[in-house]
Write a protein that holds these residues in place. Structure first.
Motif, PDB file in Angstrom:
ATOM      1  N   VAL A 328      54.532  10.775  53.429  1.00 26.89           N
ATOM      2  CA  VAL A 328      55.289  11.388  54.532  1.00 26.89           C
ATOM      3  C   VAL A 328      54.910  10.761  55.866  1.00 26.89           C
ATOM      4  O   VAL A 328      55.587  10.964  56.859  1.00 26.89           O
ATOM      5  N   GLY A 329      53.822  10.013  55.921  1.00 25.72           N
ATOM      6  CA  GLY A 329      53.424   9.361  57.167  1.00 25.72           C
ATOM      7  C   GLY A 329      52.790  10.323  58.147  1.00 25.72           C
ATOM      8  O   GLY A 329      52.306  11.399  57.781  1.00 25.72           O
ATOM      9  N   MET A 330      52.823   9.909  59.416  1.00 30.47           N
ATOM     10  CA  MET A 330      52.235  10.702  60.514  1.00 30.47           C
ATOM     11  C   MET A 330      50.743  10.996  60.264  1.00 30.47           C
ATOM     12  O   MET A 330      50.221  11.983  60.766  1.00 30.47           O
ATOM     13  N   GLY A 331      50.108  10.195  59.472  1.00 30.57           N
ATOM     14  CA  GLY A 331      48.675  10.405  59.222  1.00 30.57           C
ATOM     15  C   GLY A 331      48.376  11.481  58.202  1.00 30.57           C
ATOM     16  O   GLY A 331      47.222  11.740  57.878  1.00 30.57           O
ATOM     17  N   LEU A 332      49.455  12.106  57.682  1.00 32.90           N
ATOM     18  CA  LEU A 332      49.220  13.202  56.741  1.00 32.90           C
ATOM     19  C   LEU A 332      48.792  12.680  55.366  1.00 32.90           C
ATOM     20  O   LEU A 332      48.031  13.355  54.662  1.00 32.90           O
ATOM     21  N   ASP A 333      49.256  11.473  55.005  1.00 30.37           N
ATOM     22  CA  ASP A 333      48.840  10.908  53.718  1.00 30.37           C
ATOM     23  C   ASP A 333      47.313  10.772  53.685  1.00 30.37           C
ATOM     24  O   ASP A 333      46.646  11.155  52.720  1.00 30.37           O
ATOM     25  N   GLN A 334      46.793  10.198  54.760  1.00 32.28           N
ATOM     26  CA  GLN A 334      45.347   9.967  54.812  1.00 32.28           C
ATOM     27  C   GLN A 334      44.584  11.292  54.797  1.00 32.28           C
ATOM     28  O   GLN A 334      43.554  11.423  54.137  1.00 32.28           O
ATOM     29  N   LYS A 335      45.132  12.284  55.532  1.00 35.93           N
ATOM     30  CA  LYS A 335      44.467  13.597  55.548  1.00 35.93           C
ATOM     31  C   LYS A 335      44.467  14.207  54.151  1.00 35.93           C
ATOM     32  O   LYS A 335      43.489  14.839  53.732  1.00 35.93           O
ATOM     33  N   ALA A 336      45.557  14.025  53.424  1.00 34.58           N
ATOM     34  CA  ALA A 336      45.636  14.569  52.066  1.00 34.58           C
ATOM     35  C   ALA A 336      44.616  13.885  51.159  1.00 34.58           C
ATOM     36  O   ALA A 336      43.900  14.544  50.390  1.00 34.58           O
ATOM     37  N   ILE A 337      44.518  12.562  51.283  1.00 31.57           N
ATOM     38  CA  ILE A 337      43.556  11.824  50.452  1.00 31.57           C
ATOM     39  C   ILE A 337      42.125  12.257  50.789  1.00 31.57           C
ATOM     40  O   ILE A 337      41.292  12.476  49.900  1.00 31.57           O
ATOM     41  N   GLU A 338      41.842  12.395  52.110  1.00 37.17           N
ATOM     42  CA  GLU A 338      40.492  12.810  52.521  1.00 37.17           C
ATOM     43  C   GLU A 338      40.122  14.159  51.914  1.00 37.17           C
ATOM     44  O   GLU A 338      38.995  14.378  51.483  1.00 37.17           O
ATOM     45  N   ALA A 339      41.104  15.067  51.888  1.00 39.34           N
ATOM     46  CA  ALA A 339      40.817  16.401  51.357  1.00 39.34           C
ATOM     47  C   ALA A 339      40.605  16.359  49.850  1.00 39.34           C
ATOM     48  O   ALA A 339      39.625  16.911  49.329  1.00 39.34           O
ATOM     49  N   VAL A 340      41.520  15.680  49.141  1.00 38.17           N
ATOM     50  CA  VAL A 340      41.440  15.678  47.670  1.00 38.17           C
ATOM     51  C   VAL A 340      40.190  14.937  47.192  1.00 38.17           C
ATOM     52  O   VAL A 340      39.620  15.273  46.159  1.00 38.17           O
ATOM     53  N   THR A 341      39.749  13.975  47.977  1.00 35.28           N
ATOM     54  CA  THR A 341      38.514  13.262  47.617  1.00 35.28           C
ATOM     55  C   THR A 341      37.332  14.230  47.505  1.00 35.28           C
ATOM     56  O   THR A 341      36.404  14.009  46.736  1.00 35.28           O
ATOM     57  N   GLN A 342      37.402  15.302  48.278  1.00 34.51           N
ATOM     58  CA  GLN A 342      36.288  16.261  48.253  1.00 34.51           C
ATOM     59  C   GLN A 342      36.407  17.279  47.115  1.00 34.51           C
ATOM     60  O   GLN A 342      35.491  18.064  46.896  1.00 34.51           O
ATOM     61  N   TRP A 343      37.545  17.306  46.446  1.00 34.02           N
ATOM     62  CA  TRP A 343      37.740  18.319  45.410  1.00 34.02           C
ATOM     63  C   TRP A 343      36.766  18.122  44.248  1.00 34.02           C
ATOM     64  O   TRP A 343      36.302  17.013  43.981  1.00 34.02           O
ATOM     65  N   LYS A 344      36.519  19.230  43.530  1.00 34.43           N
ATOM     66  CA  LYS A 344      35.742  19.159  42.291  1.00 34.43           C
ATOM     67  C   LYS A 344      36.491  19.952  41.223  1.00 34.43           C
ATOM     68  O   LYS A 344      37.117  20.969  41.534  1.00 34.43           O
ATOM     69  N   PHE A 345      36.417  19.477  39.989  1.00 31.98           N
ATOM     70  CA  PHE A 345      37.188  20.073  38.896  1.00 31.98           C
ATOM     71  C   PHE A 345      36.279  20.446  37.729  1.00 31.98           C
ATOM     72  O   PHE A 345      35.203  19.879  37.558  1.00 31.98           O
ATOM     73  N   GLU A 346      36.797  21.395  36.968  1.00 34.55           N
ATOM     74  CA  GLU A 346      36.313  21.523  35.599  1.00 34.55           C
ATOM     75  C   GLU A 346      37.071  20.450  34.830  1.00 34.55           C
ATOM     76  O   GLU A 346      38.308  20.460  34.818  1.00 34.55           O
ATOM     77  N   PRO A 347      36.406  19.507  34.206  1.00 33.18           N
ATOM     78  CA  PRO A 347      37.129  18.365  33.649  1.00 33.18           C
ATOM     79  C   PRO A 347      38.055  18.766  32.504  1.00 33.18           C
ATOM     80  O   PRO A 347      37.893  19.815  31.870  1.00 33.18           O
ATOM     81  N   ALA A 348      39.020  17.908  32.267  1.00 30.72           N
ATOM     82  CA  ALA A 348      39.911  18.112  31.108  1.00 30.72           C
ATOM     83  C   ALA A 348      39.089  17.967  29.829  1.00 30.72           C
ATOM     84  O   ALA A 348      38.095  17.231  29.807  1.00 30.72           O
ATOM     85  N   MET A 349      39.485  18.665  28.796  1.00 30.10           N
ATOM     86  CA  MET A 349      38.711  18.653  27.552  1.00 30.10           C
ATOM     87  C   MET A 349      39.584  18.156  26.400  1.00 30.10           C
ATOM     88  O   MET A 349      40.774  18.484  26.298  1.00 30.10           O
ATOM     89  N   LEU A 350      39.006  17.375  25.542  1.00 35.88           N
ATOM     90  CA  LEU A 350      39.644  16.960  24.297  1.00 35.88           C
ATOM     91  C   LEU A 350      38.609  17.158  23.195  1.00 35.88           C
ATOM     92  O   LEU A 350      37.546  16.526  23.221  1.00 35.88           O
ATOM     93  N   ASP A 351      38.957  18.023  22.263  1.00 43.42           N
ATOM     94  CA  ASP A 351      38.052  18.330  21.144  1.00 43.42           C
ATOM     95  C   ASP A 351      36.659  18.738  21.632  1.00 43.42           C
ATOM     96  O   ASP A 351      35.640  18.314  21.087  1.00 43.42           O
ATOM     97  N   GLY A 352      36.643  19.501  22.711  1.00 38.20           N
ATOM     98  CA  GLY A 352      35.366  20.022  23.202  1.00 38.20           C
ATOM     99  C   GLY A 352      34.592  19.041  24.055  1.00 38.20           C
ATOM    100  O   GLY A 352      33.472  19.348  24.484  1.00 38.20           O
ATOM    101  N   HIS A 353      35.169  17.884  24.307  1.00 41.39           N
ATOM    102  CA  HIS A 353      34.475  16.889  25.119  1.00 41.39           C
ATOM    103  C   HIS A 353      35.247  16.655  26.407  1.00 41.39           C
ATOM    104  O   HIS A 353      36.482  16.571  26.382  1.00 41.39           O
ATOM    105  N   PRO A 354      34.554  16.532  27.516  1.00 43.86           N
ATOM    106  CA  PRO A 354      35.253  16.229  28.776  1.00 43.86           C
ATOM    107  C   PRO A 354      35.812  14.810  28.742  1.00 43.86           C
ATOM    108  O   PRO A 354      35.119  13.884  28.294  1.00 43.86           O
ATOM    109  N   VAL A 355      37.043  14.675  29.188  1.00 44.03           N
ATOM    110  CA  VAL A 355      37.662  13.354  29.229  1.00 44.03           C
ATOM    111  C   VAL A 355      38.324  13.158  30.578  1.00 44.03           C
ATOM    112  O   VAL A 355      38.654  14.125  31.266  1.00 44.03           O
TER     113      VAL A 355
END
Lengths: 368, 182
Positions: A328-355
């Motif tokens: 979308v521009g206007m610097g919002l792309d970079q702000k979105a990337i900066e924020a998501v970079t800080q995110w933390k997840f419970e990883p996806a699982m396949l057969d009980g193993h994180p992938v």
């Protein structure tokens, strides 16, 4: 003449006494001695000005300075100079008008009343009109929200039932590259890695060789087990990789990747890159997802929009390889990337193993 | 008969002092009378225990400021008001010495034991007698001992000869000696 001598002797003795107060009194005759004792008592004779000044200070009539001696130049003016402020100075001495010590002693200036009234009136008008002004000039507060799209079943990128990402590789450090063949069966869990050259022909617990991936995935059988992408037909070899399996990769798969799957990717499955959600691969869950900031440029332009990001969520739950799919521009792309970079997840699982999985994240910027 | 008169005089003074204290409690401006009546004794007490006039003045000022602030808490214990002031003076001096030389602090219980020593009384009387000297003699004494001026400087101030000033100093001291003997 006798008196002159007596006065001279007395003055000499007083001179010494004043100049050297700690020294022993000079030896003088009896008459001088009596007078010298009187003079000695007068050595610290109180200064009359000090007495008057202290009295004035005590009665709140004189406010002055630090303690010490009295000036000789104006002995008639009592000025007590204090080294330290009196410990019990009263409030009315400090703020006489406030505490009424000088109440009624000050001249009244009508001009002061007029100025005071004008200032008060202006303040009242300002307070009364502030509400109207605020209503006409609403402050737009920027907000941003983020959505992990793989959690939304109605999104145009539905969960896959027949295709997963990932990959794997293996080998047993042979000097030759792996030979061509068909893939072993896909299973959710790998017990025995595939091998072209079987090193242990009589295992204690025999099991079919498999690679990890959705069991629905099948590959057309050609000949014996091998890497279907290999151009080498003979001699048979498990490949230059390590950790069992076939190929130049690691960890029991087939191909050049990392893991028990097939292909270039890692973590099992096939197709290269990270898994996609579906086919037994669960979606990662965001456990720490701070909202992005609004960019100054977009705030000034009152610009709103939604950024779509493509992200790989690693087996460690951290996002990587973030790419902008919809800008979308206007610097919002970079702000979105900066924020998501800080995110933390419970990883996806396949057969009980994180992938590692690839997901899309939508970040919306609003002014309201 | 004379003893009875003295006792009556003492009781009268005590009653007067009590009235002055009560008046000062009601109106701090009335503290002036207590101050005038007791300044010389307090100053003499302090002057006999310090080395310089500056120290004596500093401590005296502290005593009276403290007394004025503490007056509402003053209690009659059968002793003259000056004994209370001297108790404050003892503590003020003790505080100062304690700060400088870590000397023993006089606790509140010691205050009643502080009496008016004879030499303090005599010195206070001497200070008062200076005020009764003839003006020229008083001027010489004040300038010589308070101002620490030389006889020549005093002579210049008074436009008189140095010998005349020397004689005035002698006569002033003789006067004081004679009166204090009485």
């Amino acid at each position: 003449m006798a008196n002159i001598t007596l006065a001279d002797q007395l003055e000499d003795a007083i001179e010494i006494m004043i100049a050297e107060p700690d020294s022993a009194p000079p030896k003088v005759d009896l008459k001088i001695g009596e007078l010298l004792r009187v003079a000695g008592e007068l050595r610290l004779l109180p200064d009359p000005n000090f007495k008057a000044a202290l009295k004035a200070e005590l009665l709140g009539q004189t406010l002055v300075m630090p303690m010490a001696v009295f000036t000789d130049t104006h002995p008639q003016v009592p000025q007590l100079q204090r080294r330290q402020a009196p410990r019990d100075a009263r409030l009315e001495d400090i703020l006489p008008s406030l505490f009424k010590a000088g109440d009624g002693n000050y001249p009244v200036h009508r001009g002061n009343f007029a100025i005071s009234a004008a200032i008060h009136a202006a303040l009242i008008v300002l307070i009364a009109t502030a509400g109207f002004w605020m209503a006409r000039q609403p402050q737009l507060t920027p907000h941003a929200t983020s959505v992990l799209l793989t959690d939304i079943s109605t999104y145009p990128l539905p969960l896959s039932t027949d295709k997963t990402g990932g990959g794997g590789g293996g080998g047993d450090r042979d000097k030759l590259s792996e030979s061509k063949g068909s893939l072993p069966r896909f299973a959710r869990e790998q017990v025995t890695p595939p091998a072209i050259v079987v090193r242990n022909e009589q295992p204690k617990l025999p099991a079919d060789p498999t690679i990890t991936g959705s069991p629905e995935l099948t590959a057309p059988p050609t000949s014996g087990i091998g890497n279907p992408l290999s151009a080498i037909l003979q001699p048979p070899s498990n490949g230059t990789g390590s950790g069992g399996g076939i190929g130049s990769g690691d960890y029991g798969g087939v191909g050049s990747g990392q893991g028990p799957g097939f292909g270039l990717g890692s973590g099992g499955g096939t197709g290269g890159g990270a898994f996609r959600v579906g086919g037994g691969v669960s979606a990662p869950k965001a456990i720490y997802d701070p909202d992005p900031d609004y960019s100054e440029e977009a705030r000034h332009a009152k610009f709103q929009g939604t950024v779509l990001l493509w992200v790989v969520v690693g087996a460690d739950g951290r996002p990587r390889d973030i790419r902008v799919i919809r800008s979308v521009g206007m610097g919002l792309d970079q702000k979105a990337i900066e924020a998501v970079t800080q995110w933390k997840f419970e990883p996806a699982m396949l057969d009980g193993h994180p992938v590692a999985v690839q997901v899309n994240i939508e970040v919306s910027f609003h002014l309201y | 008969m004379k003893a009875l008169e003295n006792q009556n005089l003492g009781n009268k003074n005590k009653n007067d002092e009590q009235l002055q204290v009560e008046a000062a409690r009601q109106d701090p401006a009335r503290f002036a009378e207590l101050y005038e009546n007791n300044f010389d004794r307090v100053y003499a007490y302090i002057a006999s225990r310090v080395r310089t006039r500056e120290e004596a003045q500093d401590a005296t000022a502290d005593v009276f400021h403290h007394a004025l602030a503490s007056l509402p808490r003053f209690e009659w214990r059968g002793l003259p008001f000056v004994a209370w002031l001297l108790g404050i003076a003892a503590n003020v001096l003790s505080d100062r010495w304690h700060r400088v030389a870590r000397q023993r602090e006089i606790v509140a219980d010691d205050l009643d034991q502080i009496g008016i020593e004879d030499d303090i009384e005599q010195r206070a009387i001497l200070y008062q007698l200076v005020d009764t000297l003839p003006a020229d003699q008083r001027h010489v004494i004040v300038r010589r001992f308070v101002g620490q001026k030389s006889l020549r400087e005093i002579a210049t101030e008074l436009e008189r000869s140095e010998g005349a000033i020397k004689q005035l100093q002698l006569r002033a001291l003789q006067n004081l000696r004679d009166r204090i003997k009485l």
